[in-house]
Design a protein around this motif. Sequence first.
Motif, PDB file in Angstrom:
ATOM      1  N   ALA A  53      29.239   8.947 -23.630  1.00  0.00           N
ATOM      2  CA  ALA A  53      29.209   7.519 -23.934  1.00  0.00           C
ATOM      3  C   ALA A  53      29.516   7.261 -25.406  1.00  0.00           C
ATOM      4  N   VAL A  54      28.903   8.047 -26.284  1.00  0.00           N
ATOM      5  CA  VAL A  54      29.096   7.858 -27.725  1.00  0.00           C
ATOM      6  C   VAL A  54      30.537   8.175 -28.124  1.00  0.00           C
ATOM      7  N   LEU A 213      29.279  -5.429 -17.071  1.00  0.00           N
ATOM      8  CA  LEU A 213      28.045  -5.704 -16.337  1.00  0.00           C
ATOM      9  C   LEU A 213      28.177  -5.340 -14.869  1.00  0.00           C
ATOM     10  N   ALA A 214      29.277  -5.736 -14.265  1.00  0.00           N
ATOM     11  CA  ALA A 214      29.473  -5.464 -12.840  1.00  0.00           C
ATOM     12  C   ALA A 214      29.479  -3.969 -12.557  1.00  0.00           C
ATOM     13  N   ILE A 215      30.245  -3.227 -13.336  1.00  0.00           N
ATOM     14  CA  ILE A 215      30.393  -1.802 -13.074  1.00  0.00           C
ATOM     15  C   ILE A 215      29.155  -1.026 -13.487  1.00  0.00           C
ATOM     16  N   ALA A 216      28.561  -1.399 -14.622  1.00  0.00           N
ATOM     17  CA  ALA A 216      27.386  -0.666 -15.109  1.00  0.00           C
ATOM     18  C   ALA A 216      26.185  -0.865 -14.187  1.00  0.00           C
ATOM     19  N   LEU A 217      25.957  -2.097 -13.732  1.00  0.00           N
ATOM     20  CA  LEU A 217      24.827  -2.348 -12.836  1.00  0.00           C
ATOM     21  C   LEU A 217      25.021  -1.639 -11.507  1.00  0.00           C
ATOM     22  N   ASN A 218      26.253  -1.654 -10.999  1.00  0.00           N
ATOM     23  CA  ASN A 218      26.524  -0.914  -9.769  1.00  0.00           C
ATOM     24  C   ASN A 218      26.351   0.585  -9.971  1.00  0.00           C
ATOM     25  N   GLY A 219      26.872   1.088 -11.104  1.00  0.00           N
ATOM     26  CA  GLY A 219      26.744   2.516 -11.385  1.00  0.00           C
ATOM     27  C   GLY A 219      25.304   2.936 -11.586  1.00  0.00           C
ATOM     28  N   PHE A 220      24.496   2.051 -12.164  1.00  0.00           N
ATOM     29  CA  PHE A 220      23.075   2.339 -12.336  1.00  0.00           C
ATOM     30  C   PHE A 220      22.416   2.583 -10.980  1.00  0.00           C
ATOM     31  N   VAL A 221      22.824   1.796  -9.982  1.00  0.00           N
ATOM     32  CA  VAL A 221      22.280   1.974  -8.631  1.00  0.00           C
ATOM     33  C   VAL A 221      22.818   3.249  -7.998  1.00  0.00           C
ATOM     34  N   THR A 222      24.140   3.427  -8.007  1.00  0.00           N
ATOM     35  CA  THR A 222      24.720   4.555  -7.276  1.00  0.00           C
ATOM     36  C   THR A 222      24.361   5.900  -7.897  1.00  0.00           C
ATOM     37  N   TRP A 223      24.308   5.978  -9.241  1.00  0.00           N
ATOM     38  CA  TRP A 223      23.965   7.237  -9.889  1.00  0.00           C
ATOM     39  C   TRP A 223      22.463   7.508  -9.820  1.00  0.00           C
ATOM     40  N   GLY A 224      21.657   6.451  -9.859  1.00  0.00           N
ATOM     41  CA  GLY A 224      20.214   6.645  -9.872  1.00  0.00           C
ATOM     42  C   GLY A 224      19.602   6.636  -8.493  1.00  0.00           C
ATOM     43  N   PHE A 225      20.008   5.683  -7.659  1.00  0.00           N
ATOM     44  CA  PHE A 225      19.383   5.525  -6.356  1.00  0.00           C
ATOM     45  C   PHE A 225      19.729   6.682  -5.430  1.00  0.00           C
ATOM     46  N   GLN A 226      20.983   7.139  -5.495  1.00  0.00           N
ATOM     47  CA  GLN A 226      21.376   8.221  -4.596  1.00  0.00           C
ATOM     48  C   GLN A 226      20.600   9.501  -4.893  1.00  0.00           C
ATOM     49  N   LEU A 227      20.159   9.661  -6.144  1.00  0.00           N
ATOM     50  CA  LEU A 227      19.387  10.850  -6.503  1.00  0.00           C
ATOM     51  C   LEU A 227      18.041  10.875  -5.788  1.00  0.00           C
ATOM     52  N   VAL A 228      17.470   9.705  -5.534  1.00  0.00           N
ATOM     53  CA  VAL A 228      16.134   9.651  -4.938  1.00  0.00           C
ATOM     54  C   VAL A 228      16.164   9.177  -3.493  1.00  0.00           C
ATOM     55  N   VAL A 229      17.353   9.049  -2.903  1.00  0.00           N
ATOM     56  CA  VAL A 229      17.436   8.477  -1.567  1.00  0.00           C
ATOM     57  C   VAL A 229      16.707   9.341  -0.539  1.00  0.00           C
ATOM     58  N   ILE A 230      16.755  10.658  -0.697  1.00  0.00           N
ATOM     59  CA  ILE A 230      16.042  11.533   0.245  1.00  0.00           C
ATOM     60  C   ILE A 230      14.539  11.299   0.133  1.00  0.00           C
ATOM     61  N   ASP A 231      14.048  11.173  -1.106  1.00  0.00           N
ATOM     62  CA  ASP A 231      12.616  10.925  -1.294  1.00  0.00           C
ATOM     63  C   ASP A 231      12.214   9.556  -0.741  1.00  0.00           C
ATOM     64  N   LEU A 336      34.864   0.447 -22.139  1.00  0.00           N
ATOM     65  CA  LEU A 336      33.905   0.487 -21.042  1.00  0.00           C
ATOM     66  C   LEU A 336      33.091   1.779 -21.025  1.00  0.00           C
ATOM     67  N   GLY A 337      33.637   2.838 -21.626  1.00  0.00           N
ATOM     68  CA  GLY A 337      33.002   4.151 -21.513  1.00  0.00           C
ATOM     69  C   GLY A 337      31.596   4.210 -22.066  1.00  0.00           C
ATOM     70  N   LEU A 338      31.333   3.554 -23.205  1.00  0.00           N
ATOM     71  CA  LEU A 338      30.007   3.637 -23.828  1.00  0.00           C
ATOM     72  C   LEU A 338      28.917   3.036 -22.942  1.00  0.00           C
ATOM     73  N   PRO A 339      29.011   1.764 -22.564  1.00  0.00           N
ATOM     74  CA  PRO A 339      27.927   1.217 -21.738  1.00  0.00           C
ATOM     75  C   PRO A 339      27.828   1.848 -20.364  1.00  0.00           C
ATOM     76  N   LEU A 340      28.954   2.223 -19.771  1.00  0.00           N
ATOM     77  CA  LEU A 340      28.912   2.794 -18.428  1.00  0.00           C
ATOM     78  C   LEU A 340      28.214   4.142 -18.415  1.00  0.00           C
ATOM     79  N   ASN A 341      28.560   5.021 -19.320  1.00  0.00           N
ATOM     80  CA  ASN A 341      27.940   6.342 -19.344  1.00  0.00           C
ATOM     81  C   ASN A 341      26.462   6.268 -19.725  1.00  0.00           C
ATOM     82  N   LEU A 342      26.099   5.314 -20.581  1.00  0.00           N
ATOM     83  CA  LEU A 342      24.684   5.129 -20.897  1.00  0.00           C
ATOM     84  C   LEU A 342      23.909   4.686 -19.655  1.00  0.00           C
ATOM     85  N   ALA A 343      24.504   3.787 -18.873  1.00  0.00           N
ATOM     86  CA  ALA A 343      23.851   3.343 -17.633  1.00  0.00           C
ATOM     87  C   ALA A 343      23.714   4.494 -16.654  1.00  0.00           C
TER      88      ALA A 343
END
Length: 391
Positions: A53-54, A213-231, A336-343
């Motif tokens: 991101a940096v 905002l659109a891509i980062a918020l979606n990416g926050f869900v897909t990168w984070g939620f999929q990690l815990v979906v089994i749990d 876009l790279g900085l905010p997206l990768n941080l999300a």
Amino acid sequence: MFADIVILSLTQIIGWGTMFMAISVLGGPLGQTLGLTPALVYLGPSVMLVAMAVMSPLMAPLYRSRGARFVMSAGTIATVPGFLVLAWCDGPLGYYTGWTILGMAGAGVLTNSAHIYLAAKAGVRARQAIGAQMLAMALAPTIAWPATSLLSGWLGWRHTYLVFALVMLVVVLPLLRFALEPDTAPATPASKARLSGSRGDGRTRTIIVLMTLAIALNGFVTWGFQLVVIDIMRSYAVADGIAIGMAAAIGVVQMSARLIDFIGGNRWDGFVTSLAAGILMPVALLALGVGHGAEWSIVAFILFYGLSSGAMSVARATLPLVFFERQVYASVLSRLGLPLNLAFAAAPPVFSRVLSDYGNASALGLAVACSLGTLTSLVLLARFRDPSRAG
């Protein structure tokens, strides 16, 4: 162009497979050797994403002056010290240093550079070329995890990282440097002026903010939620075997979504793809929450979530082409790279913490809120869209 897509698909699969996905296989033995808990082991990939991101905004001048092929080649060389540090580290300091180096290298070698190269080379067919490369990337975990498991079983995790360094030098670097055709720098001074000037500074900033905002918020869900979906499925009393099998099916649906977008790429642009993905995501999450883990709700979730996340993974790369000329694609993607990768980096620990401390309803609520934020941003973005442009 076909040969370029094949080369970039292969090098991106190797890059993501060795630099990011391999830790899923190597994390257990690595953690035992270094005395790190699983949470500390998986903090490494988050460190990598923060470093990416940096570094991402700093790549834009290189894309303009030297082209994407040079940036990818330089990034490939820069991965080698990262792998060497990981292979020889004996504690947390060395471990996270290795991931930091890989993140700095990844800003040059992973994803954005490949898409910038294709945008410059494919001309009006840039969206189709990027879509084809993204379709091939769906095979990355299928190839990376078994190959890493085989290598680590033979050699151990330290020597596996040494092999990764060698592969980057003797396979990826020659392919990028000698098999790819040279690309011209995608942004000229005139096109830079068009991004920041003639289109209107305020309009440009608004488009980029809404897109981010659109891509980062979606990416926050897909990168984070999929990690815990089994749990989350386990929290609804779904048996382990069924939970793992159902979660694994998401990847098949994601690939199907990419294939549908690729086949229909001439009929709609990246905005239509992103809007469809934005609508499907809250539907998927609400179905799981309303059904409380019932069989129908899990099936609906997997179908809609897989289609949404698969389509948005393509839209992340092609949406800028709807609003900006191809000549400034590199500059927009670098912004876009900085905010997206941080999300992306923040998502896994946040969702894991929310699920463990507050339960599945809170995790689903956070995901729904973010997905509605994505949809709202896309609706607001629609008024800036020129229907005559092909993304």
